[in-house]
Enzyme design. Structure first.
Site, PDB file in Angstrom:
ATOM      1  CG  ASP A 173       3.804 -14.140  -0.388  1.00 40.92           C
ATOM      2  OD1 ASP A 173       4.272 -13.069  -0.823  1.00 40.92           O
ATOM      3  OD2 ASP A 173       4.456 -15.187  -0.349  1.00 40.92           O
ATOM      4  CG  HIS A 174       4.840  -8.168   1.282  1.00 40.52           C
ATOM      5  ND1 HIS A 174       5.673  -9.023   1.948  1.00 40.52           N
ATOM      6  CD2 HIS A 174       5.652  -7.298   0.638  1.00 40.52           C
ATOM      7  CE1 HIS A 174       6.930  -8.682   1.725  1.00 40.52           C
ATOM      8  NE2 HIS A 174       6.948  -7.637   0.928  1.00 40.52           N
ATOM      9  CG  HIS A 236       8.131 -13.111  -0.469  1.00 41.72           C
ATOM     10  ND1 HIS A 236       6.863 -13.019   0.064  1.00 41.72           N
ATOM     11  CD2 HIS A 236       8.949 -12.524   0.443  1.00 41.72           C
ATOM     12  CE1 HIS A 236       6.920 -12.403   1.233  1.00 41.72           C
ATOM     13  NE2 HIS A 236       8.172 -12.102   1.493  1.00 41.72           N
TER      14      HIS A 236
HETATM   15  C1  BG6 Z   1       9.953 -10.074   3.993  1.00 41.76           C
HETATM   16  C2  BG6 Z   1      11.222 -10.697   4.496  1.00 41.76           C
HETATM   17  O1  BG6 Z   1       8.952 -11.049   3.845  1.00 41.76           O
HETATM   18  O2  BG6 Z   1      10.177  -9.470   2.741  1.00 41.76           O
HETATM   19  C3  BG6 Z   1      12.328  -9.682   4.578  1.00 41.76           C
HETATM   20  O3  BG6 Z   1      11.013 -11.274   5.770  1.00 41.76           O
HETATM   21  C4  BG6 Z   1      12.475  -8.947   3.266  1.00 41.76           C
HETATM   22  O4  BG6 Z   1      13.553 -10.316   4.935  1.00 41.76           O
HETATM   23  C5  BG6 Z   1      11.129  -8.429   2.775  1.00 41.76           C
HETATM   24  O5  BG6 Z   1      13.363  -7.874   3.467  1.00 41.76           O
HETATM   25  C6  BG6 Z   1      11.240  -7.854   1.365  1.00 41.76           C
HETATM   26  O6  BG6 Z   1      10.043  -7.221   0.994  1.00 41.76           O
HETATM   27  P1  BG6 Z   1      10.015  -6.060  -0.066  1.00 41.76           P
HETATM   28  O7  BG6 Z   1       8.565  -5.773  -0.298  1.00 41.76           O
HETATM   29  O8  BG6 Z   1      10.761  -4.912   0.520  1.00 41.76           O
HETATM   30  O9  BG6 Z   1      10.700  -6.604  -1.291  1.00 41.76           O
END
Ligand code: BG6
Length: 489
Positions: A173-174, A236
């Site tokens: 989960d980044h 997230h």
């Molecule tokens: C991803 C989603 O997990 O996270 C995308 O699938 C979203 O829809 C993205 O745009 C957002 O990531 P970050 O790091 O740009 O906030």
């Protein structure tokens, strides 16, 4: 900076968007910082007929596009560790050569990043097992979407488990790799100040906002089947909520942390047909303005006349346990909102009694704002006396810790940290199977309630903060959304 152990990183889906946009640029940056032993290899795997050379050309172009000021000589030496292997996950052809290739380099960590459709996971995992590539030195990395509900997530988890022991499975989960999220751990558990206040006696409520300005971004095929609840909240936002709400783990060991997060997920008060109408708002953007220009609505982006997919969701969540009884966690996320901003706001309670004259002005309750992006940092809002002569007037000021300014370092991308954690075998920032399943167990009844409710998502104009019902959701409780638009985080 510590160099990690020697590794082979195999990216299934090596020519895909994630590999080119995130994974390879992240590996380049770590390489340029000297953290990657030069004998390591990064092997892109896909079905196309690329060669090492043509693959390197694509990677060179991806780095040029996604890494600012990349050094040409460093890029070339990085590319020397990049290889290509043509392989069809669903066919046996080529797998013996692939096995021989990997086994020719013994004594190194092997990471298999499954950057493919989940429908291929089972085929890939079975073949990795059949070729003896799932031993103790192996790690498998998977990403969302881990299913679209509890049942499909369980199937994916079972597929992966048929080849890999849970301690070798890294579910990314980044958001957990973002700097401020780890700073939350440091703030909460590296200071004595916060813990005595971190409960329902002192905290009025928590807000978690993840706002994006982008729209559908050519991801219609995936997104229209997902929607904001599945795409952002199930993973997230719930992970952020867990980091705020969990009990202090006994250590930073992966299972110590994950056990505590799991307890939070299991304590979430169910939202179902009985309360979905008052506790959730779903929206869908219509044409409007974003990033300074006119943009079409969701249905135009999608190219379909109708869709009930949510591009915005706001939820009043509650953690039904002793620490958090009666403290709402307001969550909101959406596409085509006015700003790209992610933040967590801990709103403390009002002082019990004011000793100040009305002329001193109002006493604003303290607030801790953790900004994940952009401008990562933490601000603690306090009341002080307004400086200078005259009567005593109160003023709200932030104790400001903007990381970039304070430390003069640029923040690594979440993938840089997470990929090297995989090599190190550190599972703390990855989701365990039971967490993913507990998150779906909470989300599924919301999806079911929405399905039975014929009402379509509420429209909102692109470039606004979602449907007015989202404002009503929090204002009904006598509270307001923190103004994430301004830079006063
Ligand atoms: C991803 C989603 O997990 O996270 C995308 O699938 C979203 O829809 C993205 O745009 C957002 O990531 P970050 O790091 O740009 O906030």
């Amino acid at each position: 900076m510590k160099v990690v152990d020697l590794f082979d990183l195999v990216i299934f889906g090596g020519t895909g968007d994630l590999a080119m946009r995130k994974l390879l640029p992240a590996m380049y940056r770590r390489y340029a910082d000297g953290q990657i032993p030069p004998d390591s290899r990064i092997i892109g795997v896909a079905r196309t007929r690329d060669t090492d050379e043509s693959y390197r050309d694509s990677v060179r172009a991806a780095i040029a596009q996604h890494v600012k000021n990349a050094d040409a000589a460093t890029v070339e030496s990085f590319l020397a560790m990049v290889h290509y292997f043509g392989l069809d996950a669903t066919q046996d052809a080529g797998w013996s050569e692939f096995e021989a290739n990997l086994k020719s380099r013994a004594g190194r960590v092997r990471v298999f990043y499954l950057s493919t459709s989940p429908s291929l996971f089972v085929a890939i995992c079975n073949r990795l097992r059949a070729h003896g590539l799932n031993g103790d030195d192996a790690r498998v990395v998977i990403e969302k979407p881990i299913g679209s509900d509890l049942a499909s997530a369980t199937v994916i988890n079972n597929d992966v488990a048929s080849a890999f022991d849970e301690r070798h499975v890294f579910r990314i989960d980044h958001y957990l790799g973002k700097e401020t999220v780890q700073n939350l751990l440091a703030l909460r558990f590296g200071n004595v100040l916060f813990e005595p206040l971190w409960n329902a006696r002192r905290i009025d409520h928590v807000q978690i906002t993840v706002a994006e300005t982008v729209g559908l971004e050519k991801r219609g095929a995936y997104y229209d089947n997902a929607g904001a609840l599945r795409d952002m909240v199930q993973n997230h936002l719930l992970q952020l909520l867990c980091m705020v709400a969990m009990e202090p783990p006994a250590s930073l060991d992966a299972d110590a942390v994950r056990d505590e997060k799991l307890k939070v997920l299991r304590s979430l008060k169910p939202i179902d047909q009985n309360n979905a109408i008052i506790s959730t708002v779903r929206g869908q953007y219509r044409a409007g303005a974003s990033n300074g220009g006119a943009v079409p609505g969701y249905l135009e982006d999608l190219g379909k006349p109708a869709s009930n997919t949510d591009t915005f969701v706001a939820i009043k969540a509650e953690v039904d346990n002793w620490r958090w009884a009666g403290v709402p966690f307001y969550l909101r996320t959406g596409k085509r909102l006015p700003a790209r901003v992610s933040e967590i706001v801990i709103q403390f309670k009002q002082i019990p009694h004011s000793i100040f004259a009305p002329s001193a002005g109002p006493v604003a309750p303290n607030k801790l704002v953790l900004r994940l992006q952009p401008d990562e940092g933490v601000k603690l809002w306090l009341m002080i006396k307004s400086p200078g002569p005259g009567g005593l007037r109160l003023q709200e000021v932030p104790l400001d810790m903007s990381f970039a300014e304070a430390f003069g370092v640029s923040q690594p991308d979440a993938y840089e940290r997470l990929l090297l954690d995989v090599v190190r075998g550190n599972l703390t920032l990855f989701m365990r199977r039971d967490e993913v399943e507990a998150a779906w167990s909470w989300v599924d009844p919301i999806l079911a309630a929405w399905k039975t409710n014929p009402e379509a998502p509420k429209p909102y104009t692109a470039g606004t903060w979602g449907p007015s019902a989202a404002v009503a959701l929090i204002e009904r409780d006598g509270r307001t959304w923190h103004d994430a638009d301004t830079n006063d985080a």
